[in-house]
Design a protein around this motif. Structure first.
Motif, PDB file in Angstrom:
ATOM      1  N   UNK A  31     -46.497 -88.295  12.730  1.00  0.00           N
ATOM      2  CA  UNK A  31     -45.785 -87.437  11.778  1.00  0.00           C
ATOM      3  C   UNK A  31     -46.247 -87.680  10.345  1.00  0.00           C
ATOM      4  N   UNK A  32     -46.618 -88.893  10.015  1.00  0.00           N
ATOM      5  CA  UNK A  32     -47.133 -89.196   8.674  1.00  0.00           C
ATOM      6  C   UNK A  32     -48.524 -88.590   8.503  1.00  0.00           C
ATOM      7  N   UNK A  33     -49.351 -88.723   9.519  1.00  0.00           N
ATOM      8  CA  UNK A  33     -50.710 -88.168   9.476  1.00  0.00           C
ATOM      9  C   UNK A  33     -50.659 -86.645   9.362  1.00  0.00           C
ATOM     10  N   UNK A  37     -52.144 -84.348   6.255  1.00  0.00           N
ATOM     11  CA  UNK A  37     -53.119 -83.281   6.491  1.00  0.00           C
ATOM     12  C   UNK A  37     -52.570 -81.942   6.002  1.00  0.00           C
ATOM     13  N   UNK A  38     -51.309 -81.669   6.305  1.00  0.00           N
ATOM     14  CA  UNK A  38     -50.713 -80.389   5.942  1.00  0.00           C
ATOM     15  C   UNK A  38     -50.614 -80.217   4.430  1.00  0.00           C
ATOM     16  N   UNK A  39     -50.155 -81.251   3.741  1.00  0.00           N
ATOM     17  CA  UNK A  39     -49.980 -81.081   2.290  1.00  0.00           C
ATOM     18  C   UNK A  39     -51.309 -80.840   1.592  1.00  0.00           C
ATOM     19  N   UNK A  95     -45.697 -80.089  -2.348  1.00  0.00           N
ATOM     20  CA  UNK A  95     -44.585 -81.032  -2.225  1.00  0.00           C
ATOM     21  C   UNK A  95     -43.819 -80.709  -0.947  1.00  0.00           C
ATOM     22  N   UNK A  96     -43.045 -81.649  -0.468  1.00  0.00           N
ATOM     23  CA  UNK A  96     -42.394 -81.520   0.831  1.00  0.00           C
ATOM     24  C   UNK A  96     -41.166 -80.617   0.785  1.00  0.00           C
ATOM     25  N   UNK A  97     -41.333 -79.349   1.100  1.00  0.00           N
ATOM     26  CA  UNK A  97     -40.254 -78.384   1.246  1.00  0.00           C
ATOM     27  C   UNK A  97     -40.707 -77.420   2.332  1.00  0.00           C
ATOM     28  N   UNK A 149     -50.416 -72.480  10.956  1.00  0.00           N
ATOM     29  CA  UNK A 149     -49.315 -72.348  11.914  1.00  0.00           C
ATOM     30  C   UNK A 149     -49.139 -73.600  12.751  1.00  0.00           C
ATOM     31  N   UNK A 150     -50.240 -74.177  13.169  1.00  0.00           N
ATOM     32  CA  UNK A 150     -50.191 -75.429  13.927  1.00  0.00           C
ATOM     33  C   UNK A 150     -49.565 -76.534  13.075  1.00  0.00           C
ATOM     34  N   UNK A 151     -49.965 -76.622  11.815  1.00  0.00           N
ATOM     35  CA  UNK A 151     -49.403 -77.637  10.921  1.00  0.00           C
ATOM     36  C   UNK A 151     -47.910 -77.414  10.698  1.00  0.00           C
ATOM     37  N   UNK A 152     -47.498 -76.143  10.606  1.00  0.00           N
ATOM     38  CA  UNK A 152     -46.065 -75.851  10.486  1.00  0.00           C
ATOM     39  C   UNK A 152     -45.309 -76.383  11.690  1.00  0.00           C
ATOM     40  N   UNK A 153     -45.832 -76.137  12.878  1.00  0.00           N
ATOM     41  CA  UNK A 153     -45.166 -76.601  14.097  1.00  0.00           C
ATOM     42  C   UNK A 153     -45.121 -78.132  14.168  1.00  0.00           C
TER      43      UNK A 153
END
Length: 163
Positions: A31-33, A37-39, A95-97, A149-153
């Motif tokens: 989950x951290x990785x 990657x997503x941000x 940022x994380x939202x 989309x994959x990163x969102x999931x």
């Protein structure tokens, strides 16, 4: 920088990789990785890439149209300002939202899928195989929304709309 989508994606992956390597191995949970990657994907592939797209379609509209295989038109300016909006959302979503991240992936993702359909149409009807229509840009218009989309999931919180 004609393959800017790929360039910004690779830069984001490199920055994410460096940040991941700085984390101690015992803290390197999936989950951290995924979050890292997503941000960086959002900042580089949405924020910076769409800001670049804004510049290209507004300041360098004539060259951009030639690269795509089109004649220049007022549409260039419209694409440019739409890109500026996507850039702003991508930068804010860094940022994380999760709700904002959803918007930062869905809106430009729909634009990219539509653009991919337009590229296919241009290839079939107008025989337009210019690199700005049928090259990396075309493949990025499919790959990037799927990756987003994959990163969102993978990063969706238990209650994404809380707080």
């Amino acid at each position: 920088m004609y393959n800017f989508n790929l360039t910004f994606f690779v830069l984001g992956v490199l920055v994410a990789g460096i940040q991941i390597l700085k984390i101690s191995p015992e803290r390197r949970k999936s989950e951290i990785v995924y979050e890292i990657i997503f941000k960086w994907f959002l900042l580089f592939s949405i924020g910076f890439a769409y800001f670049y797209n804004f510049i290209v379609h507004t300041v360098f509209a004539e060259q951009s149209a030639r690269y795509i295989g089109w004649a220049n038109s007022p549409f260039q300016l419209e694409v440019g300002f739409a890109s500026l909006g996507y850039a702003a959302v991508g930068i804010l979503a860094f940022r994380k939202n999760w709700g904002l991240r959803l918007a930062a992936v869905v809106a430009p993702g729909l634009f990219m899928f539509g653009a991919a359909g337009g590229h296919i149409y241009q290839m079939i009807v107008a025989n337009n195989f210019a690199s700005g229509n049928a090259g990396i840009v075309f493949y990025a218009d499919i790959f990037l929304p799927v990756f987003g989309g994959l990163m969102l999931m993978l990063t969706k919180p238990k209650d994404p709309y809380a707080g």
